[in-house]
Scaffold this motif. Structure first.
Motif, PDB file in Angstrom:
ATOM      1  N   ARG B  74       0.839  -1.209   0.000  1.00 52.26           N
ATOM      2  CA  ARG B  74       0.000   0.000   0.000  1.00 52.26           C
ATOM      3  C   ARG B  74       0.870   1.254   0.000  1.00 52.26           C
ATOM      4  N   LEU B  75       1.867   1.267   0.878  1.00 51.54           N
ATOM      5  CA  LEU B  75       2.741   2.441   0.957  1.00 51.54           C
ATOM      6  C   LEU B  75       3.563   2.597  -0.326  1.00 51.54           C
ATOM      7  N   SER B  76       3.977   1.468  -0.905  1.00 53.92           N
ATOM      8  CA  SER B  76       4.758   1.528  -2.143  1.00 53.92           C
ATOM      9  C   SER B  76       3.949   2.130  -3.282  1.00 53.92           C
ATOM     10  N   ALA B  77       2.641   1.920  -3.222  1.00 53.42           N
ATOM     11  CA  ALA B  77       1.794   2.415  -4.308  1.00 53.42           C
ATOM     12  C   ALA B  77       1.553   3.917  -4.217  1.00 53.42           C
ATOM     13  N   LEU B  78       1.846   4.494  -3.063  1.00 57.35           N
ATOM     14  CA  LEU B  78       1.626   5.937  -2.920  1.00 57.35           C
ATOM     15  C   LEU B  78       2.733   6.716  -3.623  1.00 57.35           C
ATOM     16  N   PRO B  79       2.402   7.865  -4.167  1.00 54.83           N
ATOM     17  CA  PRO B  79       3.433   8.652  -4.836  1.00 54.83           C
ATOM     18  C   PRO B  79       4.378   9.357  -3.870  1.00 54.83           C
ATOM     19  N   ASN B  80       4.057   9.311  -2.579  1.00 52.84           N
ATOM     20  CA  ASN B  80       4.842  10.061  -1.594  1.00 52.84           C
ATOM     21  C   ASN B  80       6.246   9.525  -1.393  1.00 52.84           C
ATOM     22  N   PHE B  81       6.436   8.222  -1.709  1.00 51.12           N
ATOM     23  CA  PHE B  81       7.721   7.596  -1.380  1.00 51.12           C
ATOM     24  C   PHE B  81       8.363   6.967  -2.602  1.00 51.12           C
ATOM     25  N   LYS B  82       9.692   7.055  -2.633  1.00 52.50           N
ATOM     26  CA  LYS B  82      10.375   6.347  -3.707  1.00 52.50           C
ATOM     27  C   LYS B  82      10.932   5.020  -3.207  1.00 52.50           C
ATOM     28  N   PHE B  83      10.888   4.820  -1.926  1.00 48.79           N
ATOM     29  CA  PHE B  83      11.353   3.560  -1.356  1.00 48.79           C
ATOM     30  C   PHE B  83      10.613   3.307  -0.051  1.00 48.79           C
ATOM     31  N   VAL B  84      10.168   2.072   0.118  1.00 48.17           N
ATOM     32  CA  VAL B  84       9.478   1.685   1.353  1.00 48.17           C
ATOM     33  C   VAL B  84       9.981   0.310   1.775  1.00 48.17           C
ATOM     34  N   ASP B  85      10.281   0.175   3.032  1.00 50.23           N
ATOM     35  CA  ASP B  85      10.638  -1.145   3.543  1.00 50.23           C
ATOM     36  C   ASP B  85      10.158  -1.232   4.994  1.00 50.23           C
ATOM     37  N   ILE B  86       9.824  -2.438   5.400  1.00 45.61           N
ATOM     38  CA  ILE B  86       9.393  -2.653   6.788  1.00 45.61           C
ATOM     39  C   ILE B  86      10.204  -3.811   7.361  1.00 45.61           C
TER      40      ILE B  86
END
Lengths: 235, 406
Positions: B74-86
Motif C-alpha cells: 500500500r505504501l509503495s503504491a503511494l506517490p509520496n515515497f520512492k522507497f518503502v521497507d518494513i
C-alpha cells in the motif's frame, strides 16, 4: 554472525540503485539451471544459479518471513505431465540470530534447516536441492524435461485486488481533479520507484497471472530419461 | 431491524469463515510475536502518523505478517515515497518486536507546462500555461496547486489575457478514505481590441469549494458552491466570447466564460484511467450541473473519454463533450475527437525524458444546429526530468454549414 543492524545501516543507502537494477532487469530472463536426480525411486531437481533479488540480504535480516514459491513442472515432449508446488519459508530469529528454512511440497513439510550465517542461506537459495518431487515410474523411458518458475515473496491475486482497490480509493487516481479531465496540463503525482515496483506486480496480473511477484526467475533442464539417472540413497 | 440482522449475519460469517480465511492466506501466526511499538524512519516532511495510518497493526497485539506485507505494498503504491521497507527489531523482551517502517520520500513538487497554438474560428491564439503543485503539503498528502495561464493573440481580433488559480485539494478529508475537498481562488484579466472601437478590459475573481465522495473504486460525486465577485464588468452586458476565462473547479478543473454570481455545483463521474497524462486504458465520464440558484437556470453537460492500447506502443483515444463547445485554454480541443498516440521512448534528450507520446487526430464541434467546426489537433507530450510534464500542440479548424463565418 555479523551485526544485522550494522548491515542494515549500510544497505539502507543502496535501495535506489538496487531498485533501479531491479526495474531494469527483464522479468522474463531465465537464468536458473535445472538438473534432475533420482533418489529412492523419486525424481528430484537441483535448481542451480538462481538469480536472487538484489534486496535479498536485507529482506532476510528483516525478521519477517520470506517466501519463495517454486512451480516445478515435469513434461514429456513439451506436454506437461504433472507439477508440484514447492514453498520455502525463511525467517530470521532476532534473538537466536539464526535463520530457519522450511520447505514444503504441496503443503507437506519435507525439510527444515537452521543456518547461523546469512551467506549459507544465500548459498542454499542459489542452489536449491529439491528431492522426492515425482515418482520415478512416471514415464520411465520417455524423454522428459523439467521447468521451474521461482517467485520471491509472491502476492496472491485476491490480496492484490484488495490492495489495488485500496490504491484506487486512496491515491487520487479516481479523483476528478487534482489532475484535470484533460491531460494537457495534468500535474500527476511525482514519479515513484516504489510505485513502479507495485505496477510491475500488477502488470503480471493484468497479463493473466494468478500469482505474481516483484522478483522472478525461471529455468529448465535439458531433456533426460529417468532410466539414465542413477538412483541415489537419501542423505 | 434490517441493519441489525445484516450485522448479526456478518458477525456469524466472520466467526465461521474468518479463521479459515486466515489459514488460507498462509498467515504466520505461529510466530507469536507481539507488537511493542511502530516506528518510522527516513520521513522528513511526512508525518509518522500518516505513514502508520497505512499499517493496520495495533501495539500490544499479535504481529500479523500478512498485514505488514500488505502495508508495504500500500505504501509503495503511494506517490509520496520512492522507497518503502518494513522490518522488525528486538523489543524490550523476547517475543516483543518493534515494527520499523523505513521510507525514502519522493520529491513532492511537480510542474507542468503547455505551449499551444490555436487557429480556431476567429480566435487565433498562442497559449502558455504552467502548473506548480506540492503533493505533500503539511507532510500529510494534501495538495497545493498553482495554475497560471496566458493567451497571446496571433490575430488582432483575439483577446489578450491571463488567468490564475490557487487551489487546495485534500484527497482524504479528516482522514476519511471516502471524502475529499477541493477549493480554490481564481482571478483573470483580459483585454479585447476592436477595430475602430475602444478596447474592452475585463477582470474578475471568484472562489469555489466542493466536497466530494468516492463510490466503489472509481466513481465520485461532488457538491459545491462557486461565487464570482464581478461576473459582468461595469454592469454592462458582455457576450460570453468577451468574458474572462476563469479557471474554476466544478468537480473537474475547467474553464468557464459564462457564470452567474452564485452557483451550486453538482457532479457525478467515474474515472478508471490508469494514468492522468499517459493513459493506456480505462475510461471516464463526468456529468456536471452548474445551478444558478437565484434564477433557477442550469448549465449542465457531460464529458467522456476512453483509451485503449493498439499494439505495444500505440493508443487510441476517443473523447466527446456533446453538449457544449467551450474551449479549455490549457489544452484546447474539439468537441468530439479521435486521437492516435504513439509512445516516445525514454532518452537523455532535453535533460532527460522519462516517457512521452506524440498524438494526432481529427475532431468535430457542433457549433449550432446548422454549423459544424471540423479540425485537427497534433501535439507531443513529454514527462521530462527537469520541467515535469511538457505539452506542445497545434490545433486548427474550419467551420462548415450555413452559419459558418469562413
Amino acid at each position: 554472525m555479523p551485526d544485522t543492524d550494522t548491515q542494515r545501516d549500510i544497505k539502507v543507502k543502496l535501495p535506489l540503485p538496487l531498485l533501479l537494477l531491479l526495474l531494469l532487469s527483464p522479468l522474463s530472463t531465465r537464468s536458473a539451471e535445472l538438473n534432475p536426480f533420482l533418489q529412492e525411486h523419486h525424481l528430484g531437481v537441483i535448481v542451480a544459479h538462481v538469480r536472487l533479488p538484489p534486496t535479498l540480504r536485507k529482506d532476510l535480516a528483516s525478521g519477517l518471513t520470506n517466501k519463495i514459491l517454486i512451480r516445478v513442472a515435469l513434461s514429456q515432449d513439451g506436454k506437461p505431465l504433472t507439477r508440484k508446488l514447492v514453498d520455502i519459508a525463511v525467517r530470521y530469529d532476532l534473538w537466536e540470530e539464526t535463520f530457519s528454512m522450511d520447505t514444503r511440497v504441496d503443503d507437506v513439510m519435507v525439510d527444515s534447516q537452521t543456518y547461523r550465517q546469512m551467506d549459507d542461506v544465500v548459498a542454499a537459495l542459489g542452489n536449491l536441492r529439491l528431492p522426492g518431487l515425482f515418482p520415478s515410474q512416471t514415464a520411465p523411458r520417455a524423454e522428459l524435461a523439467l521447468t521451474a518458475e521461482l517467485l520471491f515473496n509472491p502476492v496472491e491475486k485476491e490480496r492484490m485486488d484488495e490492495i489495488r482497490k485500496w490504491v484506487a480509493e486512496n491515491s487520487g487516481a479516481a479523483l476528478p481533479d487534482p489532475t484535470t479531465v484533460r491531460p494537457g496540463l495534468s500535474a500527476p503525482a511525482p514519479a515513484s520507484d516504489s510505485r513502479a515496483l507495485f505496477n510491475r506486480i500488477f502488470q503480471q496480473y493484468a497479463a493473466g497471472a494468478s500469482i505474481a511477484a516483484a522478483w522472478k526467475d525461471a529455468g529448465s533442464s535439458k531433456p533426460f530419461k529417468v532410466e539414465e539417472l542413477r538412483d541415489e540413497q537419501a542423505r | 431491524m434490517r441493519l441489525l440482522v445484516r450485522a448479526a449475519f456478518a458477525c456469524l460469517m466472520v466467526m465461521a469463515f474468518g479463521p479459515a480465511c486466515r489459514l488460507a492466506r498462509g498467515s504466520d501466526q505461529d510466530t507469536k510475536l507481539i507488537v511493542q511499538d511502530i516506528q518510522c524512519r527516513g520521513n522528513l516532511s511526512t508525518s509518522c502518523k500518516f505513514i502508520r495510518g497505512h499499517l493496520y497493526l495495533q501495539v500490544g497485539r499479535l504481529l500479523d505478517e500478512d498485514e505488514v506485507k500488505d502495508a508495504k505494498l500500500r505504501l509503495s503504491a503511494l506517490p509520496n515515497f520512492k522507497f518503502v521497507d518494513i522490518h522488525l527489531e528486538k523489543g524490550s523482551q523476547k517475543g516483543r518486536v518493534v515494527v520499523v517502517i523505513e521510507v525514502a520520500e519522493a520529491d513532492s513538487f511537480t510542474m507542468a507546462f503547455v505551449l499551444g497554438t490555436s487557429f480556431r474560428r476567429s480566435t487565433d491564439v498562442q497559449t502558455l500555461a504552467a502548473r506548480f503543485s506540492d503533493h505533500n503539503l503539511f507532510g500529510a498528502g494534501k495538495i497545493l496547486d498553482l495554475l497560471v495561464l496566458g493567451e497571446v493573440p496571433i490575430t488582432e481580433s483575439a483577446a489578450r489575457g491571463y488567468a490564475t488559480r490557487l487551489g487546495y485539494f485534500d484527497p482524504q478529508l479528516f482522514g476519511s478514505s471516502r471524502y475529499f475537498l477541493a477549493t480554490g481562488l481564481f482571478y483573470s484579466k483580459s483585454a479585447h481590441n476592436f477595430p475602430y472601437l475602444s478596447s474592452l478590459n475585463n477582470g474578475g475573481a471568484g472562489v469555489d469549494a466542493s466536497l466530494g465522495r468516492r463510490f466503489g473504486s472509481f466513481s465520485y460525486a461532488t457538491v459545491g458552491y462557486r461565487f464570482i465577485f464581478n461576473s459582468s464588468p461595469d454592469g454592462r452586458y458582455t457576450p460570453s466570447s468577451l468574458k474572462n476565462q476563469y479557471l474554476a473547479f466544478d468537480g473537474n478543473l475547467t474553464t468557464l466564460t459564462d457564470s452567474a454570481k452564485n452557483v451550486l455545483l453538482l457532479t457525478y463521474g467515474r474515472n478508471s484511467e490508469d494514468d492522468p497524462s499517459f493513459p493506456t486504458r480505462g475510461w471516464m465520464f463526468h456529468l456536471y450541473d452548474n445551478w444558478d440558484t437565484s434564477r433557477h437556470g442550469h448549465f449542465a453537460g457531460a464529458e467522456a473519454r476512453a483509451t485503449w492500447r493498439w499494439g505495444s506502443n500505440s493508443f487510441w483515444t476517443v473523447q466527446t463533450r456533446p453538449f457544449n463547445d467551450f474551449n479549455a485554454p490549457f489544452d484546447d480541443d474539439l468537441g468530439t475527437s479521435l486521437t492516435y498516440a504513439r509512445s516516445i521512448e525514454a532518452s537523455d534528450r532535453f535533460g532527460g525524458i522519462r516517457r512521452g507520446r506524440w498524438y494526432i487526430g481529427p475532431g468535430v464541434t457542433v457549433v449550432n444546429h446548422s454549423t459544424l467546426e471540423l479540425g485537427m489537433k497534433a501535439g507531443i507530450r513529454l514527462d521530462t526530468r527537469y520541467l515535469g510534464i511538457v505539452n506542445l500542440y497545434v490545433i486548427g479548424s474550419r467551420q462548415v454549414g450555413t452559419g459558418a463565418r469562413y
